[in-house]
Motif scaffolding. Structure first.
Motif, mmCIF file in Angstrom:
data_model
loop_
_atom_site.group_PDB
_atom_site.id
_atom_site.type_symbol
_atom_site.label_atom_id
_atom_site.label_comp_id
_atom_site.label_asym_id
_atom_site.label_seq_id
_atom_site.Cartn_x
_atom_site.Cartn_y
_atom_site.Cartn_z
ATOM 1 N N SER A 169 0.848 -1.196 0.000
ATOM 2 C CA SER A 169 0.000 0.000 0.000
ATOM 3 C C SER A 169 0.883 1.244 0.000
ATOM 4 C CB SER A 169 -0.926 0.015 1.225
ATOM 5 O OG SER A 169 -0.167 0.103 2.423
ATOM 6 N N GLU A 170 0.313 2.322 -0.514
ATOM 7 C CA GLU A 170 0.992 3.620 -0.552
ATOM 8 C C GLU A 170 0.065 4.673 0.036
ATOM 9 O OE1 GLU A 170 3.001 6.764 -3.761
ATOM 10 O OE2 GLU A 170 2.141 4.863 -4.429
ATOM 11 N N GLU A 171 0.577 5.451 0.991
ATOM 12 C CA GLU A 171 -0.211 6.493 1.650
ATOM 13 C C GLU A 171 -0.290 7.717 0.744
ATOM 14 O OE1 GLU A 171 -2.526 8.370 3.553
ATOM 15 O OE2 GLU A 171 -1.826 6.861 4.969
ATOM 16 N N LEU A 172 -1.518 8.089 0.353
ATOM 17 C CA LEU A 172 -1.722 9.227 -0.543
ATOM 18 C C LEU A 172 -2.486 10.359 0.118
ATOM 19 C CD1 LEU A 172 -2.680 7.384 -3.869
ATOM 20 C CD2 LEU A 172 -0.455 8.279 -3.198
ATOM 21 N N SER A 173 -2.741 10.259 1.420
ATOM 22 C CA SER A 173 -3.549 11.280 2.098
ATOM 23 C C SER A 173 -2.911 12.662 1.984
ATOM 24 C CB SER A 173 -3.737 10.909 3.571
ATOM 25 O OG SER A 173 -4.367 9.660 3.698
ATOM 26 N N ARG A 174 -1.616 12.740 2.256
ATOM 27 C CA ARG A 174 -0.953 14.052 2.233
ATOM 28 C C ARG A 174 -0.933 14.633 0.832
ATOM 29 N NH1 ARG A 174 5.164 15.342 4.547
ATOM 30 N NH2 ARG A 174 5.170 17.572 4.001
ATOM 31 N N ASN A 175 -0.661 13.797 -0.165
ATOM 32 C CA ASN A 175 -0.644 14.302 -1.535
ATOM 33 C C ASN A 175 -2.014 14.789 -1.964
ATOM 34 O OD1 ASN A 175 2.058 13.626 -1.739
ATOM 35 N ND2 ASN A 175 1.668 11.620 -2.614
ATOM 36 N N ILE A 176 -3.058 14.069 -1.551
ATOM 37 C CA ILE A 176 -4.416 14.481 -1.922
ATOM 38 C C ILE A 176 -4.776 15.797 -1.255
ATOM 39 C CG2 ILE A 176 -6.845 13.875 -1.669
ATOM 40 C CD1 ILE A 176 -6.081 10.978 -2.117
ATOM 41 N N VAL A 177 -4.451 15.926 0.037
ATOM 42 C CA VAL A 177 -4.759 17.164 0.755
ATOM 43 C C VAL A 177 -3.988 18.342 0.155
ATOM 44 C CG1 VAL A 177 -4.560 18.338 2.982
ATOM 45 C CG2 VAL A 177 -5.394 15.988 2.888
ATOM 46 N N ASP A 178 -2.711 18.140 -0.137
ATOM 47 C CA ASP A 178 -1.908 19.219 -0.736
ATOM 48 C C ASP A 178 -2.449 19.619 -2.101
ATOM 49 O OD1 ASP A 178 -0.347 19.136 1.504
ATOM 50 O OD2 ASP A 178 1.289 17.996 0.589
#
Length: 292
Positions: free
Chosen positions: A152-161
């Motif tokens: 898995s890859e965490e994309l929360s920060r990229n989406i928020v930015d």
């Protein structure tokens, strides 16, 4: 006169002290009432079998994860193609909203080493269940599972930015459009504003594209199934024989290559030596007669 002022001051002091006393008593009564209420609530909680009182739902942003599944199966070369097609049909049966085929390839001949790859995009909520269906199909075909990986890859920060960047650029575009609408400023400033609007629109489109791509990766997991040649259990006896025949063919090939290399070097050298020898034989009698 002095006694009158003293009596008046004493009366005012007594009145103030009484008011303070009443205020203090009121505060003490309120504090006592709050303590009693708190004690009653605590008693109710303690009487409820030691249960912890439920709190309201706390808003928490769930992590945005992009999952990738990788399965590897080994089976006889002749069975790779049919199993690959069965897995592809299984994906199509789920419908385009649940599973989509991204790519499928197969290389090699059935008599040699064969490999295959099937790539799919599966709805994240159904990815684990779909992996179980793939496993059932592979086991029915007699395949042996070599590996199974989930990453898995965490994309929360990229989406928020990206969302913040999109909002900021949208607000900037609106301000620039307002400047153009009101026609406030010089001609040069208006021309620069139009150019800025074009650049901002391009950045907005790019940010929206990135956002859709990341949201798509979160919504759909990438499932990759790899197939490779495996030896069936029934042919264990023939496996060493096939290996020996294959090794013998390689050895004969190396020997043939060595003979060709030697011949390509020895043939010119031998022809040169033979020519020199024949020349010596031909001119040797002539030299002997000349000396006589």
């Amino acid at each position: 006169m002095r006694k009158i002022w003293i009596l008046a001051g004493a009366t005012m002091l007594a009145t103030g002290l009484g008011a303070c006393s009443e205020a203090g008593d009121s505060a003490l009564h309120e504090e006592a009432a709050m303590d009693a209420e708190y004690s009653a609530e605590a008693s109710e909680v303690a009487a409820d079998d030691g249960a912890i009182p439920e709190l309201g739902d706390i808003p928490v942003n769930m992590p945005q994860l992009a999952y990738t599944y990788d399965y590897r199966w080994a089976l006889p070369a002749a069975d790779i193609g049919p199993l690959q097609r069965r897995h592809a049909s299984l994906c199509e049966q789920q419908g385009p909203a649940a599973c989509r085929i991204l790519g499928m390839s197969k290389t090699g001949e059935e008599a040699d080493e064969v490999t295959g790859v099937l790539e799919m995009a599966v709805a994240s909520r159904q990815a684990r269940a779909f992996g179980a269906l793939l496993e059932d199909e592979a086991q029915d075909a007699g395949a042996e599972q070599v590996s199974a990986e989930i990453a898995s890859e965490e994309l929360s920060r990229n989406i928020v930015d990206t969302e913040a960047r999109l909002r900021a650029r949208t607000e900037l575009r609106d301000r620039l459009l307002e400047v153009l609408r009101t026609r406030k400023g010089t001609v040069q400033e208006l021309v620069e504003a139009e150019r800025s609007v074009a650049r901002v629109n391009e950045e907005i489109d790019q940010a929206r594209s990135w956002l859709r791509q990341m949201e798509g990766r979160v919504a759909y997991s990438r499932v990759t199934v790899r197939y490779e040649t495996g030896v069936p259990i029934s042919s264990d006896f023939l496996a060493p024989v096939q290996g020996a025949i294959g090794a013998l063919g390689s050895i004969m090939g190396y020997l043939a290559a060595l003979l060709i290399l030697i011949g390509s070097v020895a043939l010119p050298v031998g022809l040169g030596a033979w020519g020199i020898r024949m020349a010596k034989r031909r001119f040797a009698p002539v030299s002997a007669e000349a000396e006589a």
